[in-house]
Design an enzyme around this catalytic site. Structure first.
Site, PDB file in Angstrom:
ATOM      1  N   GLU A 109      69.869 -15.484 -17.938  1.00 37.33           N
ATOM      2  CA  GLU A 109      69.436 -14.412 -17.046  1.00 37.33           C
ATOM      3  C   GLU A 109      70.131 -14.396 -15.684  1.00 37.33           C
ATOM      4  OE1 GLU A 109      67.535 -11.978 -17.828  1.00 37.33           O
ATOM      5  OE2 GLU A 109      66.898 -12.665 -19.798  1.00 37.33           O
ATOM      6  N   SER A 393       3.964   6.444 -14.380  1.00 32.54           N
ATOM      7  CA  SER A 393       2.857   5.622 -13.861  1.00 32.54           C
ATOM      8  C   SER A 393       3.207   4.148 -13.721  1.00 32.54           C
ATOM      9  CB  SER A 393       1.647   5.739 -14.788  1.00 32.54           C
ATOM     10  OG  SER A 393       1.038   6.984 -14.637  1.00 32.54           O
TER      11      SER A 393
END
Length: 748
Positions: A109, A393
């Site tokens: 590379e 409720s």
């Protein structure tokens, strides 16, 4: 003649000289133009480069690091989830990378990596010449530094702008990091096909080896694979893979990293010798969730994580890719049970019906399990367990009876006069069955969820303990109201909207002797460097132990005959509960031709000494004829079936009950009193301190056939979300003055 000829020659010479001078001036002008053009182009180039650099992504150091997915652990410290989205990753320090691997990468590379700066101008000029003949982008000259920049901040798009930004950021990178640090970032960030990132993960994936155990051929192959990873994938293209390996070995010899003999021997070594054989299924890279039963819990974890001061202003994705370990309070067995029952239980009319449920530890408030809905998917779906819904409720213990016991020492046999109808500031309220049940005990009024007694308890508390007493009581269990409470809120009006997680925590305080703990999922977070972030949660004494015990014993009666959840008791488990049902506004009943017994939201909030579980069910939209409504008593029981199923599976049969404190006298649930405070048992008929003008109703019913086995009030809020003050007759035949300010109706 001679003189004439000489004159002609002189004239010709002068002409030629003039021409030469003209040519020189022209050349000078051309050169000047070229120089000026070059300067202009150079300036334009510099300005363009500066512009592209200015537009470059921010130099974010977090993006340079290779993502290390967060790991989620359960209450016992066992790993239950890695947030890797199917990717295969592993981190390695440069010092642990063998020389052969380093040399193979550098030879392939960037052989001059340690000699040049951010850019390798020698390679760059060579690439430029080839690009003129082969077209822009035909030849690259990227250094390792540039590759790190591209993979961290940029895209693969080939353009002048991207290359300029790459050059600028590469320069920045080399100013901030050493060559070794950049090399290490590269080795951990590079892609190796099949969802594999980083050289360490690649060695394990392809050859099931640590890096130090790779042979030269395998190292060469891995070094060459990232250039075109899919083309050189050894599973799909074995010949190309072998050829790529040989090329890398040639480059290593060319750069004097290995000898000719080493090269030739490695070229003879087949990659198939130690290759891990993988099927297509094994190799599949999928974002498919492998443990979807944990998604709701992870959704809650993310929210709690980002609310911690340590992470408050940070990016969630970066935090979750920083290698943290999150230790939670999840009970994976309870979590799996809850999600499985919600996914597969028979509690649904259609796909529009939604559900949310949370389970917390009654003693310490830790979040044990949570489900945001059927087949819940994190990010994709709303978490219905943390979204607020009309409570019906459900809040009567915290807005009516709890404050009365806490502030006025009401006994569970305190007598309250129920009535057929009851007005508060001109607004008429009724029970669901539109009947009066005469003089009732607090015990029966709460467990059967009568509306009129609840309103009278609320009014009496305001009159005797202060106008804000009910509101302050609710706030202590995490139920905060911005405005003053009106009668509709007591019965589940527009301001009484909370999440199942909030209600599970609130009811846990009743089970825990009055000690409130907000739901919390995270114990601690351990960073990648070993630092530990502790997570605290709020805790406070919400009510007296006498109040908590008397409410708990009363709400155990919810499962007894005439109670609103009768028939859903879990054998061998001491459990209390409060139901809730939300109705529609009168206009909605008419608009969609809904049956009189159609309800929109249904709840149950059950608690034991070990767990507190809240369940909400509702619909995503209203449809004609009650298709998207809970029609009738049986459908309104759906949450109760879910609670029963889950609790039957998870609740310990250890005989443990709610601890009776010394502050409470009496042995029967309907005859408990606060020690030292004798309830005069005066029947509350018409207390003073009447409240809001907003009408609201409640709707609770049990499985008993008795006329007192169900009691709901009628709702008068519509679904329009607009104020609509008008006198109407609701589904129970009650005439009320409407102040409709919510899309949600109120109920039991």
């Amino acid at each position: 003649m001679t003189e004439k000829k000489r004159t002609t020659e002189e004239k010709n010479g002068q002409s030629e000289g003039k021409q030469n001078r003209n040519i020189k001036r022209t050349i000078i002008k051309i050169i000047g133009f070229i120089i000026i053009a070059f300067i202009v182009l150079a300036l334009v180039g510099i300005l363009l480069f500066a512009y592209y650099a200015w537009k470059a992504p921010a130099f974010n150091e977090a993006k340079l690091q290779d993502p290390m997915p967060a790991k989620i652990y359960d209450k016992d410290g066992e790993l239950v989830k890695t947030l890797d989205n199917g990717q295969r990753r592993a981190h390695v320090d440069l010092e642990d990378v063998p020389e052969n691997m380093k040399n193979a990468v550098l030879a392939t590379e960037d052989s001059r990596f340690y000699d040049h700066g951010a850019l390798d101008y020698k390679r760059l000029f060579g690439a430029v010449l080839k690009n003129f003949t082969g077209g822009f982008g035909s030849q690259g000259a990227s250094t390792l530094t540039q590759q790190v920049v591209k993979r961290s901040f940029l895209t693969d798009q080939k353009s002048i702008a991207r290359k300029a930004q790459e050059a600028y950021l590469s320069y920045r990178l080399e100013q901030e990091y050493s060559k070794d640090e950049i090399f290490q970032i590269y080795l951990n960030k590079i892609y190796y096909s099949d969802g594999v990132y980083g050289v360490k993960a690649a060695a394990k994936y392809y050859f099931d080896k640590d890096l130090k155990d790779l042979n030269l051929a395998e190292s060469a192959y891995l070094a060459g694979l990232p250039q075109v990873p899919n083309t050189y994938n050894v599973y799909d293209h074995p010949k190309q893979a072998e050829s790529r390996k040989d090329t890398v070995l040639y480059l290593m010899e060319h750069h004097n990293k290995i000898s000719k003999e080493e090269k030739e021997e490695a070229q003879k070594t087949s990659l198939q010798d130690n290759l891990v054989q993988r099927s297509a299924e094994d190799r599949e890279v999928s974002d498919e969730n492998k443990n979807p039963e944990y998604d709701s819990y992870i959704n809650f974890v993310k929210s709690e994580l980002m609310n911690n001061p340590e992470y408050k202003d940070k990016d969630l994705a970066e935090v979750l890719n920083s290698g943290i370990k999150i230790y939670t309070n999840m009970d994976k067995d309870v979590q799996s049970t809850l999600q499985e029952r919600i996914n597969n239980g028979g509690y649904y009319k259609n796909q529009d019906q939604q559900v949310g449920s949370s389970i917390v530890d009654s003693e310490n408030g830790s979040l044990v399990a949570i489900s945001g809905g059927r087949d819940y998917k994190d990010i994709v779906d709303r978490n219905q367990a943390t979204d607020a819904h009309p409570t019906g409720s459900s809040l009567k213990p915290f807005l009516a009876y709890g404050p009365a016991i806490e502030n006025m020492n009401w006994a569970t046999n305190h007598a309250i006069q129920d009535e057929e109808s009851y007005q508060v500031d001109g607004v008429t309220f009724k029970n669901y069955d539109t009947e009066s049940h005469g003089e009732v005990k607090l015990y029966d009024a709460l467990r059967q969820s009568f509306n009129i007694p609840a309103l009278k308890a609320w009014q009496s508390t305001k009159e005797n303990a202060g106008n804000d007493a009910p509101k302050k009581f609710a706030e202590k269990v995490g139920l905060d109201y911005e405005a003053d409470l009106g009668p509709s809120e007591v019965l589940g009006g527009s301001a009484s909207e909370f999440s199942p997680t909030q209600l599970a925590s609130a009811f846990a305080a009743i089970a825990n002797g009055g000690e409130y703990n907000n739901a919390h999922s995270i114990k601690k977070v351990v960073k990648e460097d070993g630092e530990t972030i502790e997570f605290d949660h709020s805790s406070n004494k919400a009510m007296k132990d006498s109040t908590a015990y008397m409410l708990a014993e009363t709400l155990k009666g919810t499962f007894e005959p005439y109670g609103s959840a009768y028939g859903h008791k879990v054998d061998g488990v001491n459990m209390g509960a409060k139901t809730g049902t939300g109705t529609y506004g009168a206009q909605t009943y008419q608009q969609y031709n809904l049956p009189d017994d159609a309800a929109k939201d249904v709840w149950i909030n059950g608690f034991t000494p070990k767990y507190s579980m809240s369940v909400w069910m509702g619909f995503s939209e209203v449809k004609q004829g009650g298709t998207n409504s809970f029609v009738g008593h049986e459908e309104q029981e759906y949450p109760q079936y879910l609670l029963e199923d889950v609790m039957n599976n998870i609740a310990p049969r250890d005989g443990k009950d709610f601890s009776k404190p010394d502050s409470v006298n009496g042995s029967e649930p309907d005859d408990l009193s606060v020690d030292g405070h004798k309830d005069d048992n005066t029947t509350d008929k018409d207390p003073k301190g009447q409240g809001s003008s907003s009408s609201s109703d409640d709707d609770d019913s049990s499985s008993s056939n008795s006329s007192s086995s169900s009691s709901n009030s009628s709702s008068t809020s519509n679904n329009s979300g607009t104020s609509n003050n008008a006198t109407t007759t609701n589904r129970s035949g009650t005439t009320t003055q409407q102040n409709q300010q919510s899309q949600q109706a109120v109920a039991n």
